[in-house]
Design an enzyme around this catalytic site. Structure first.
Site, PDB file in Angstrom:
ATOM      1  N   ASP A  32       0.829  -1.206   0.000  1.00 42.01           N
ATOM      2  CA  ASP A  32       0.000   0.000   0.000  1.00 42.01           C
ATOM      3  C   ASP A  32       0.868   1.262   0.000  1.00 42.01           C
ATOM      4  OD1 ASP A  32      -2.299   1.475   0.015  1.00 42.01           O
ATOM      5  OD2 ASP A  32      -2.805   1.084   2.107  1.00 42.01           O
ATOM      6  N   GLY A  35       0.114   5.445  -4.366  1.00 39.23           N
ATOM      7  CA  GLY A  35      -0.462   6.733  -4.773  1.00 39.23           C
ATOM      8  C   GLY A  35       0.115   7.882  -3.950  1.00 39.23           C
ATOM      9  N   TRP A  37       2.903   7.903  -2.296  1.00 39.16           N
ATOM     10  CA  TRP A  37       4.343   8.053  -2.615  1.00 39.16           C
ATOM     11  C   TRP A  37       4.495   8.958  -3.838  1.00 39.16           C
ATOM     12  CZ3 TRP A  37       7.190   6.926  -7.001  1.00 39.16           C
ATOM     13  CH2 TRP A  37       8.578   6.961  -6.859  1.00 39.16           C
ATOM     14  N   HIS A  49       2.663   3.233  -8.871  1.00 45.28           N
ATOM     15  CA  HIS A  49       2.471   1.803  -9.156  1.00 45.28           C
ATOM     16  C   HIS A  49       3.680   1.246  -9.903  1.00 45.28           C
ATOM     17  CE1 HIS A  49      -1.475   2.104  -7.574  1.00 45.28           C
ATOM     18  NE2 HIS A  49      -2.010   2.756  -8.586  1.00 45.28           N
ATOM     19  N   LEU A 143      11.092 -20.581  -4.297  1.00 44.92           N
ATOM     20  CA  LEU A 143      10.075 -19.665  -3.780  1.00 44.92           C
ATOM     21  C   LEU A 143       8.811 -19.676  -4.647  1.00 44.92           C
ATOM     22  CD1 LEU A 143       9.331 -17.116  -1.943  1.00 44.92           C
ATOM     23  CD2 LEU A 143      10.222 -15.759  -3.841  1.00 44.92           C
TER      24      LEU A 143
HETATM   25  C1  FPP Z   1      -2.223   0.171  -3.252  1.00 43.80           C
HETATM   26  O1  FPP Z   1      -1.670   1.451  -3.198  1.00 43.80           O
HETATM   27  C2  FPP Z   1      -1.613  -0.551  -4.345  1.00 43.80           C
HETATM   28  C3  FPP Z   1      -2.295  -1.148  -5.346  1.00 43.80           C
HETATM   29  C4  FPP Z   1      -3.768  -1.179  -5.432  1.00 43.80           C
HETATM   30  C5  FPP Z   1      -1.578  -1.794  -6.452  1.00 43.80           C
HETATM   31  C6  FPP Z   1      -0.386  -2.571  -6.023  1.00 43.80           C
HETATM   32  C7  FPP Z   1       0.396  -2.932  -7.217  1.00 43.80           C
HETATM   33  C8  FPP Z   1       1.731  -2.930  -7.250  1.00 43.80           C
HETATM   34  C9  FPP Z   1       2.574  -2.604  -6.084  1.00 43.80           C
HETATM   35  C10 FPP Z   1       2.446  -3.307  -8.474  1.00 43.80           C
HETATM   36  C11 FPP Z   1       2.170  -4.748  -8.765  1.00 43.80           C
HETATM   37  C12 FPP Z   1       3.143  -5.318  -9.666  1.00 43.80           C
HETATM   38  C13 FPP Z   1       2.979  -6.470 -10.296  1.00 43.80           C
HETATM   39  C14 FPP Z   1       4.106  -7.033 -11.015  1.00 43.80           C
HETATM   40  C15 FPP Z   1       1.702  -7.198 -10.308  1.00 43.80           C
HETATM   41  P1  FPP Z   1      -2.625   2.699  -3.449  1.00 43.80           P
HETATM   42  O2  FPP Z   1      -2.643   2.993  -4.893  1.00 43.80           O
HETATM   43  O3  FPP Z   1      -3.959   2.442  -2.851  1.00 43.80           O
HETATM   44  O4  FPP Z   1      -1.862   3.808  -2.659  1.00 43.80           O
HETATM   45  P2  FPP Z   1      -2.536   5.013  -1.859  1.00 43.80           P
HETATM   46  O5  FPP Z   1      -3.296   4.390  -0.726  1.00 43.80           O
HETATM   47  O6  FPP Z   1      -1.353   5.792  -1.393  1.00 43.80           O
HETATM   48  O7  FPP Z   1      -3.405   5.760  -2.809  1.00 43.80           O
END
Ligand code: FPP
Length: 252
Positions: A32, A35, A37, A49, A143
Protein backbone atom coordinates in the site's frame (compact mmCIF):
# COMPACT_ATOMS: atom_id res chain seq x y z
CA UNK A 1 27.80 -22.73 -0.70
CA UNK A 2 28.95 -21.06 2.52
CA UNK A 3 28.52 -17.65 0.88
CA UNK A 4 24.96 -18.54 -0.08
CA UNK A 5 24.13 -19.60 3.48
CA UNK A 6 25.80 -16.47 4.88
CA UNK A 7 23.92 -14.20 2.50
CA UNK A 8 20.64 -15.76 3.61
CA UNK A 9 21.30 -14.82 7.18
CA UNK A 10 22.62 -11.37 6.55
CA UNK A 11 22.87 -8.84 9.31
CA UNK A 12 19.88 -6.81 10.37
CA UNK A 13 20.24 -3.06 10.91
CA UNK A 14 20.64 -3.72 14.65
CA UNK A 15 23.68 -5.88 13.89
CA UNK A 16 22.04 -9.10 15.08
CA UNK A 17 21.48 -11.98 12.69
CA UNK A 18 18.18 -13.62 11.89
CA UNK A 19 17.69 -17.10 13.24
CA UNK A 20 17.85 -19.61 10.37
CA UNK A 21 15.51 -21.93 12.31
CA UNK A 22 12.59 -19.52 12.46
CA UNK A 23 12.19 -18.08 8.97
CA UNK A 24 8.46 -17.63 8.17
CA UNK A 25 7.34 -20.17 5.63
CA UNK A 26 4.71 -17.88 4.10
CA UNK A 27 4.81 -14.07 4.05
CA UNK A 28 1.86 -12.10 2.66
CA UNK A 29 2.09 -8.39 1.85
CA UNK A 30 -0.51 -5.66 1.35
CA UNK A 31 1.52 -3.35 -0.86
CA UNK A 32 0.00 0.00 0.00
CA UNK A 33 0.96 3.64 -0.47
CA UNK A 34 1.89 3.80 -4.15
CA UNK A 35 -0.46 6.73 -4.77
CA UNK A 36 0.71 8.73 -1.75
CA UNK A 37 4.34 8.05 -2.61
CA UNK A 38 3.75 9.49 -6.09
CA UNK A 39 1.77 12.46 -4.79
CA UNK A 40 4.50 13.35 -2.31
CA UNK A 41 6.82 13.68 -5.30
CA UNK A 42 4.42 15.59 -7.51
CA UNK A 43 4.05 12.55 -9.79
CA UNK A 44 0.90 10.89 -11.18
CA UNK A 45 -0.45 7.96 -9.15
CA UNK A 46 0.57 5.49 -11.84
CA UNK A 47 4.21 6.46 -11.34
CA UNK A 48 3.78 5.10 -7.81
CA UNK A 49 2.47 1.80 -9.16
CA UNK A 50 5.37 1.59 -11.59
CA UNK A 51 7.83 2.18 -8.80
CA UNK A 52 5.91 -0.37 -6.73
CA UNK A 53 6.63 -2.93 -9.41
CA UNK A 54 10.35 -2.47 -8.78
CA UNK A 55 9.75 -3.10 -5.08
CA UNK A 56 8.04 -6.36 -6.07
CA UNK A 57 11.29 -7.51 -7.68
CA UNK A 58 13.40 -6.33 -4.73
CA UNK A 59 11.31 -8.09 -2.11
CA UNK A 60 10.87 -11.27 -4.18
CA UNK A 61 14.63 -11.63 -4.39
CA UNK A 62 15.04 -10.83 -0.69
CA UNK A 63 12.41 -13.45 0.23
CA UNK A 64 14.16 -16.00 -1.97
CA UNK A 65 17.55 -15.32 -0.38
CA UNK A 66 16.04 -15.69 3.06
CA UNK A 67 14.62 -19.13 2.24
CA UNK A 68 10.96 -18.10 2.51
CA UNK A 69 8.83 -20.67 0.70
CA UNK A 70 5.70 -18.62 -0.20
CA UNK A 71 5.39 -14.89 -0.89
CA UNK A 72 1.84 -13.67 -1.55
CA UNK A 73 1.50 -10.10 -2.88
CA UNK A 74 -1.83 -8.25 -2.97
CA UNK A 75 -1.53 -6.72 -6.43
CA UNK A 76 -5.19 -5.98 -7.24
CA UNK A 77 -8.34 -6.48 -5.20
CA UNK A 78 -11.86 -7.25 -6.38
CA UNK A 79 -12.67 -3.70 -5.14
CA UNK A 80 -9.90 -2.01 -7.14
CA UNK A 81 -12.11 -2.01 -10.27
CA UNK A 82 -13.80 1.04 -8.72
CA UNK A 83 -10.70 3.14 -9.50
CA UNK A 84 -10.56 5.37 -12.59
CA UNK A 85 -10.33 3.33 -15.79
CA UNK A 86 -6.94 4.83 -16.70
CA UNK A 87 -5.47 3.62 -13.38
CA UNK A 88 -7.05 0.16 -13.70
CA UNK A 89 -5.71 -0.12 -17.25
CA UNK A 90 -2.24 0.81 -16.02
CA UNK A 91 -2.37 -1.71 -13.16
CA UNK A 92 -3.51 -4.42 -15.57
CA UNK A 93 -0.44 -3.80 -17.74
CA UNK A 94 2.01 -4.22 -14.86
CA UNK A 95 2.07 -8.04 -14.66
CA UNK A 96 2.87 -8.15 -18.37
CA UNK A 97 5.64 -5.56 -18.04
CA UNK A 98 7.03 -7.14 -14.89
CA UNK A 99 7.13 -10.62 -16.35
CA UNK A 100 8.61 -9.43 -19.67
CA UNK A 101 11.54 -8.00 -17.72
CA UNK A 102 11.87 -10.48 -14.87
CA UNK A 103 10.60 -13.90 -15.94
CA UNK A 104 13.97 -15.23 -17.12
CA UNK A 105 15.61 -14.27 -13.84
CA UNK A 106 12.75 -15.76 -11.86
CA UNK A 107 13.19 -19.00 -13.80
CA UNK A 108 16.97 -18.91 -13.22
CA UNK A 109 16.24 -18.59 -9.50
CA UNK A 110 13.85 -21.56 -9.50
CA UNK A 111 10.90 -19.31 -8.55
CA UNK A 112 7.39 -20.64 -9.20
CA UNK A 113 4.85 -17.99 -10.25
CA UNK A 114 1.23 -18.48 -9.20
CA UNK A 115 -1.92 -16.42 -9.26
CA UNK A 116 -4.66 -16.34 -6.63
CA UNK A 117 -7.78 -14.56 -7.84
CA UNK A 118 -10.60 -14.48 -10.37
CA UNK A 119 -9.34 -14.89 -13.88
CA UNK A 120 -12.62 -14.23 -15.70
CA UNK A 121 -12.59 -10.44 -15.41
CA UNK A 122 -8.91 -9.97 -16.25
CA UNK A 123 -8.05 -8.48 -19.66
CA UNK A 124 -6.62 -11.13 -22.02
CA UNK A 125 -3.15 -9.56 -22.11
CA UNK A 126 -2.90 -9.66 -18.28
CA UNK A 127 -4.14 -13.21 -18.03
CA UNK A 128 -1.94 -14.44 -20.83
CA UNK A 129 1.21 -12.98 -19.27
CA UNK A 130 0.44 -14.55 -15.90
CA UNK A 131 -0.57 -17.92 -17.37
CA UNK A 132 2.57 -18.08 -19.49
CA UNK A 133 4.68 -17.37 -16.39
CA UNK A 134 2.76 -20.00 -14.43
CA UNK A 135 3.23 -22.59 -17.13
CA UNK A 136 6.93 -21.85 -17.59
CA UNK A 137 7.64 -22.01 -13.86
CA UNK A 138 5.25 -24.82 -12.91
CA UNK A 139 8.09 -27.30 -12.37
CA UNK A 140 10.19 -24.93 -10.26
CA UNK A 141 10.71 -25.90 -6.66
CA UNK A 142 11.99 -22.69 -5.05
CA UNK A 143 10.08 -19.67 -3.78
CA UNK A 144 6.38 -19.59 -4.72
CA UNK A 145 5.60 -16.04 -5.86
CA UNK A 146 1.84 -15.86 -5.53
CA UNK A 147 0.15 -12.79 -7.04
CA UNK A 148 -3.22 -12.00 -5.48
CA UNK A 149 -4.78 -10.50 -8.59
CA UNK A 150 -8.47 -9.66 -8.71
CA UNK A 151 -8.64 -11.26 -5.29
CA UNK A 152 -11.20 -10.67 -2.53
CA UNK A 153 -11.54 -12.71 0.61
CA UNK A 154 -15.32 -12.40 1.06
CA UNK A 155 -15.96 -13.54 -2.50
CA UNK A 156 -13.48 -16.38 -2.00
CA UNK A 157 -15.33 -17.55 1.12
CA UNK A 158 -18.79 -17.11 -0.40
CA UNK A 159 -17.76 -19.11 -3.46
CA UNK A 160 -16.39 -21.82 -1.20
CA UNK A 161 -19.65 -21.97 0.74
CA UNK A 162 -21.60 -22.18 -2.55
CA UNK A 163 -19.36 -24.99 -3.75
CA UNK A 164 -19.78 -26.93 -0.51
CA UNK A 165 -23.58 -26.47 -0.65
CA UNK A 166 -23.56 -27.71 -4.20
CA UNK A 167 -21.53 -30.79 -3.26
CA UNK A 168 -23.84 -31.45 -0.31
CA UNK A 169 -26.92 -31.13 -2.56
CA UNK A 170 -25.40 -33.71 -4.88
CA UNK A 171 -24.78 -36.02 -1.93
CA UNK A 172 -21.00 -35.77 -2.34
CA UNK A 173 -20.43 -34.62 1.26
CA UNK A 174 -22.23 -34.73 4.57
CA UNK A 175 -22.61 -31.26 6.17
CA UNK A 176 -22.29 -32.74 9.69
CA UNK A 177 -18.89 -34.13 8.82
CA UNK A 178 -17.52 -30.98 7.23
CA UNK A 179 -14.06 -30.06 8.53
CA UNK A 180 -11.94 -26.90 8.43
CA UNK A 181 -9.64 -28.78 6.05
CA UNK A 182 -12.59 -29.33 3.65
CA UNK A 183 -13.25 -25.58 3.63
CA UNK A 184 -9.59 -24.60 3.35
CA UNK A 185 -8.85 -26.91 0.45
CA UNK A 186 -11.56 -25.21 -1.63
CA UNK A 187 -10.25 -21.69 -1.05
CA UNK A 188 -8.18 -20.06 -3.80
CA UNK A 189 -5.16 -20.56 -1.55
CA UNK A 190 -5.88 -24.31 -1.27
CA UNK A 191 -2.66 -26.27 -0.95
CA UNK A 192 -0.66 -23.39 0.51
CA UNK A 193 0.04 -23.02 4.22
CA UNK A 194 -1.51 -20.02 5.99
CA UNK A 195 0.67 -16.89 6.06
CA UNK A 196 2.93 -16.79 9.11
CA UNK A 197 3.51 -13.08 8.69
CA UNK A 198 1.39 -10.32 7.15
CA UNK A 199 3.08 -7.04 6.26
CA UNK A 200 1.14 -3.90 5.34
CA UNK A 201 2.96 -0.78 4.24
CA UNK A 202 1.91 2.91 4.27
CA UNK A 203 0.61 3.21 7.83
CA UNK A 204 -2.89 1.85 7.18
CA UNK A 205 -4.00 -0.59 9.88
CA UNK A 206 -6.57 -2.69 8.02
CA UNK A 207 -6.88 -6.14 6.46
CA UNK A 208 -8.91 -4.83 3.48
CA UNK A 209 -10.62 -8.07 2.48
CA UNK A 210 -7.31 -9.94 2.22
CA UNK A 211 -7.03 -13.65 3.18
CA UNK A 212 -9.37 -13.26 6.15
CA UNK A 213 -9.68 -16.99 6.80
CA UNK A 214 -5.99 -17.67 6.24
CA UNK A 215 -4.74 -14.83 8.48
CA UNK A 216 -6.49 -16.15 11.59
CA UNK A 217 -3.20 -16.78 13.43
CA UNK A 218 -0.74 -14.78 11.33
CA UNK A 219 1.59 -12.29 12.96
CA UNK A 220 0.77 -8.78 11.74
CA UNK A 221 3.45 -6.16 11.06
CA UNK A 222 2.72 -2.63 9.91
CA UNK A 223 5.05 0.09 8.73
CA UNK A 224 4.60 3.75 7.78
CA UNK A 225 6.89 3.24 4.78
CA UNK A 226 5.17 3.53 1.38
CA UNK A 227 5.46 0.40 -0.76
CA UNK A 228 7.73 1.92 -3.47
CA UNK A 229 10.27 2.70 -0.73
CA UNK A 230 10.01 -0.65 1.01
CA UNK A 231 13.53 -2.03 1.01
CA UNK A 232 15.20 -5.33 1.82
CA UNK A 233 16.24 -3.80 5.16
CA UNK A 234 12.60 -3.07 5.99
CA UNK A 235 11.70 -6.63 5.02
CA UNK A 236 14.43 -8.06 7.26
CA UNK A 237 13.19 -5.81 10.06
CA UNK A 238 9.72 -7.35 9.69
CA UNK A 239 11.12 -10.88 9.77
CA UNK A 240 13.27 -10.01 12.75
CA UNK A 241 10.21 -8.73 14.63
CA UNK A 242 8.37 -11.91 13.62
CA UNK A 243 11.16 -13.94 15.21
CA UNK A 244 10.68 -12.08 18.49
CA UNK A 245 6.96 -12.95 18.66
CA UNK A 246 5.70 -15.95 20.64
CA UNK A 247 3.05 -17.74 18.59
CA UNK A 248 0.54 -19.44 20.83
CA UNK A 249 -2.43 -20.16 18.53
CA UNK A 250 -4.79 -19.54 21.43
CA UNK A 251 -2.87 -21.81 23.80
CA UNK A 252 -0.40 -20.87 26.54
C1 FPP B 1 -2.22 0.17 -3.25
O1 FPP B 1 -1.67 1.45 -3.20
C2 FPP B 1 -1.61 -0.55 -4.35
C3 FPP B 1 -2.30 -1.15 -5.35
C4 FPP B 1 -3.77 -1.18 -5.43
C5 FPP B 1 -1.58 -1.79 -6.45
C6 FPP B 1 -0.39 -2.57 -6.02
C7 FPP B 1 0.40 -2.93 -7.22
C8 FPP B 1 1.73 -2.93 -7.25
C9 FPP B 1 2.57 -2.60 -6.08
C10 FPP B 1 2.45 -3.31 -8.47
C11 FPP B 1 2.17 -4.75 -8.76
C12 FPP B 1 3.14 -5.32 -9.67
C13 FPP B 1 2.98 -6.47 -10.30
C14 FPP B 1 4.11 -7.03 -11.01
C15 FPP B 1 1.70 -7.20 -10.31
P1 FPP B 1 -2.62 2.70 -3.45
O2 FPP B 1 -2.64 2.99 -4.89
O3 FPP B 1 -3.96 2.44 -2.85
O4 FPP B 1 -1.86 3.81 -2.66
P2 FPP B 1 -2.54 5.01 -1.86
O5 FPP B 1 -3.30 4.39 -0.73
O6 FPP B 1 -1.35 5.79 -1.39
O7 FPP B 1 -3.41 5.76 -2.81
Amino acid sequence: MLDRIRSRFRRKPSGKTLSPDNIPQHVAIIMDGNGRWAKSRGLPRVAGHHSGMKAVKRITMAADRLGIKYLTLYAFSTENWKRPKSEVDFLMKLPQEFLAIELEELIANNVQVRMMGYKEELPPHTLQAVETAMERTAGNTGLVLNFALNYGSRKEMMDTVRQLCDEAAKGQLEPDKLTEADFESRLLSGGMPDPDLLIRTSGELRISNFMMWQLAYSELWFTEVYWPEFSEEHFLEAVSEYQRRARRYGGL
